[in-house]
Design a protein around this motif. Sequence first.
Motif, PDB file in Angstrom:
ATOM      1  N   UNK A  92       1.028  -1.242   0.093  1.00  0.00           N
ATOM      2  CA  UNK A  92       0.555  -0.054   0.215  1.00  0.00           C
ATOM      3  C   UNK A  92       0.948   1.034   0.040  1.00  0.00           C
ATOM      4  N   UNK A  93       1.864   1.298   0.551  1.00  0.00           N
ATOM      5  CA  UNK A  93       3.459   2.724   0.742  1.00  0.00           C
ATOM      6  C   UNK A  93       3.383   2.205  -1.341  1.00  0.00           C
ATOM      7  N   UNK A  94       3.414   1.358  -2.228  1.00  0.00           N
ATOM      8  CA  UNK A  94       4.410   1.541  -3.108  1.00  0.00           C
ATOM      9  C   UNK A  94       2.974   2.152  -3.508  1.00  0.00           C
ATOM     10  N   UNK A  95       1.412   1.940  -3.696  1.00  0.00           N
ATOM     11  CA  UNK A  95       0.577   2.252  -4.201  1.00  0.00           C
ATOM     12  C   UNK A  95      -0.047   3.934  -4.121  1.00  0.00           C
ATOM     13  N   UNK A 108      10.634  10.873  -1.940  1.00  0.00           N
ATOM     14  CA  UNK A 108       9.739   9.266  -1.732  1.00  0.00           C
ATOM     15  C   UNK A 108      10.993   8.650  -2.018  1.00  0.00           C
ATOM     16  N   UNK A 109      12.083   9.465  -2.150  1.00  0.00           N
ATOM     17  CA  UNK A 109      13.040   8.775  -2.646  1.00  0.00           C
ATOM     18  C   UNK A 109      13.540   7.096  -1.371  1.00  0.00           C
ATOM     19  N   UNK A 110      13.398   8.200  -0.022  1.00  0.00           N
ATOM     20  CA  UNK A 110      13.566   7.185   0.995  1.00  0.00           C
ATOM     21  C   UNK A 110      12.849   7.425   1.905  1.00  0.00           C
ATOM     22  N   UNK A 111      12.993   5.974   3.256  1.00  0.00           N
ATOM     23  CA  UNK A 111      12.095   6.555   4.019  1.00  0.00           C
ATOM     24  C   UNK A 111      12.726   7.430   5.113  1.00  0.00           C
ATOM     25  N   UNK A 112      14.006   8.111   4.429  1.00  0.00           N
ATOM     26  CA  UNK A 112      14.657   9.235   5.631  1.00  0.00           C
ATOM     27  C   UNK A 112      13.367  10.527   5.350  1.00  0.00           C
ATOM     28  N   UNK A 113      13.322  10.706   3.876  1.00  0.00           N
ATOM     29  CA  UNK A 113      12.877  12.212   3.920  1.00  0.00           C
ATOM     30  C   UNK A 113      11.550  12.159   3.745  1.00  0.00           C
ATOM     31  N   UNK A 114      10.923  10.728   3.509  1.00  0.00           N
ATOM     32  CA  UNK A 114       9.355  10.602   4.011  1.00  0.00           C
ATOM     33  C   UNK A 114       9.061  11.023   5.025  1.00  0.00           C
ATOM     34  N   UNK A 115       9.825  10.513   5.811  1.00  0.00           N
ATOM     35  CA  UNK A 115       9.933  10.617   7.508  1.00  0.00           C
ATOM     36  C   UNK A 115       9.816  12.083   7.347  1.00  0.00           C
ATOM     37  N   UNK A 122      -0.192  12.576   2.411  1.00  0.00           N
ATOM     38  CA  UNK A 122      -0.812  12.041   2.376  1.00  0.00           C
ATOM     39  C   UNK A 122      -1.543  11.244   2.970  1.00  0.00           C
ATOM     40  N   UNK A 123      -2.555  11.142   4.486  1.00  0.00           N
ATOM     41  CA  UNK A 123      -2.818   9.787   5.420  1.00  0.00           C
ATOM     42  C   UNK A 123      -1.973   8.517   4.561  1.00  0.00           C
ATOM     43  N   UNK A 124      -2.290   7.707   4.047  1.00  0.00           N
ATOM     44  CA  UNK A 124      -2.228   6.214   3.053  1.00  0.00           C
ATOM     45  C   UNK A 124      -0.664   6.679   3.275  1.00  0.00           C
ATOM     46  N   UNK A 125       0.577   7.499   3.158  1.00  0.00           N
ATOM     47  CA  UNK A 125       2.085   7.720   2.823  1.00  0.00           C
ATOM     48  C   UNK A 125       2.137   7.160   4.117  1.00  0.00           C
ATOM     49  N   UNK A 129       3.643   3.999   5.244  1.00  0.00           N
ATOM     50  CA  UNK A 129       5.577   4.233   5.435  1.00  0.00           C
ATOM     51  C   UNK A 129       5.776   4.097   6.870  1.00  0.00           C
ATOM     52  N   UNK A 130       5.368   4.428   8.089  1.00  0.00           N
ATOM     53  CA  UNK A 130       5.364   4.442   9.115  1.00  0.00           C
ATOM     54  C   UNK A 130       5.251   2.197   9.388  1.00  0.00           C
ATOM     55  N   UNK A 131       4.739   2.337   8.623  1.00  0.00           N
ATOM     56  CA  UNK A 131       3.841   0.849   8.857  1.00  0.00           C
ATOM     57  C   UNK A 131       5.409  -0.307   8.659  1.00  0.00           C
ATOM     58  N   UNK A 132       5.883   0.347   7.742  1.00  0.00           N
ATOM     59  CA  UNK A 132       6.732  -0.478   6.755  1.00  0.00           C
ATOM     60  C   UNK A 132       7.715  -0.531   7.468  1.00  0.00           C
TER      61      UNK A 132
END
Length: 259
Positions: A92-95, A108-115, A122-125, A129-132
């Motif tokens: 679902x993160x990839x979606x 979105x190049x890495x979880x680090x930059x996402x965080x 959006x909440x879906x990311x 991303x948190x779950x992953x």
Amino acid sequence: MKNNNSRRNFLKQTAILSTGTILASSVLQGAFANTTSSLLEDVTHKIEDKNTIEGAFVLPKLPYSTDALEPHIDKTTMEIHYSKHHQAYVTNLNKAIGTLDKKLIEYSNSLETIFEKMSQFPDAVRNNAGGHYNHTLFWELLSPAGGGLPKGKLAEAITSSYGSFDEFKKQFADASMKRFGSGWAWLVVKDGKLVIGSTANQDNPLMSLRGKGLKGRPILALDVWEHAYYLKNQNRRADYIASFWNVINWDAAEALFNS
Ligand SMILES: [Fe+2]
């Protein structure tokens, strides 16, 4: 309407360059010698494996068999938790990333930059991303050879901060029990000090979010979603928390602390 092929190609190119899967076991062990930040970055380089470039993020290999934590965490729970729940966060993160505009895809190049940019996503990311990240870290912080007492500088810091290991256990268990609904309990380092706290849902202390919340560098994590314990412990979260102490990988926790 975005062009799906272009987006897929962009994701693939980004993946080849750097985009992140995270924390395969061997990678994490090596990366533990560095900081949590570089841990996230280090793993991104492994995406060059041809098997992983189709999706930006992939499910890491579980560092032990699903029955390895028995009797403390049962095989069926581990199988479902890892192969269904964690896999779903990755899928679902990839979606979710596939629906973002170009600017956010670049973040979105890495979880680090996402965080780092979490409040813009959006909440879906945020949720996936948190779950992953949280589950990948959690698997590494468990071990069939785990349990016992913390060692080295982490042990010294726990004693210094809480007076004794038993008092630390009490406060960590208390934070785990008091997290209402689904979430995570954490031991983090913030401003050079150990802090116990919890986050809701799949949030974690690395996320830059508006408002109050636990912030810091994760040292220890406990999943207190019911999916982590309901099959074995039903509603008895306290029993699951008690089992957790028998399988903590203190070597991994100490490596995170020393990083
Ligand atoms: Fe979970």
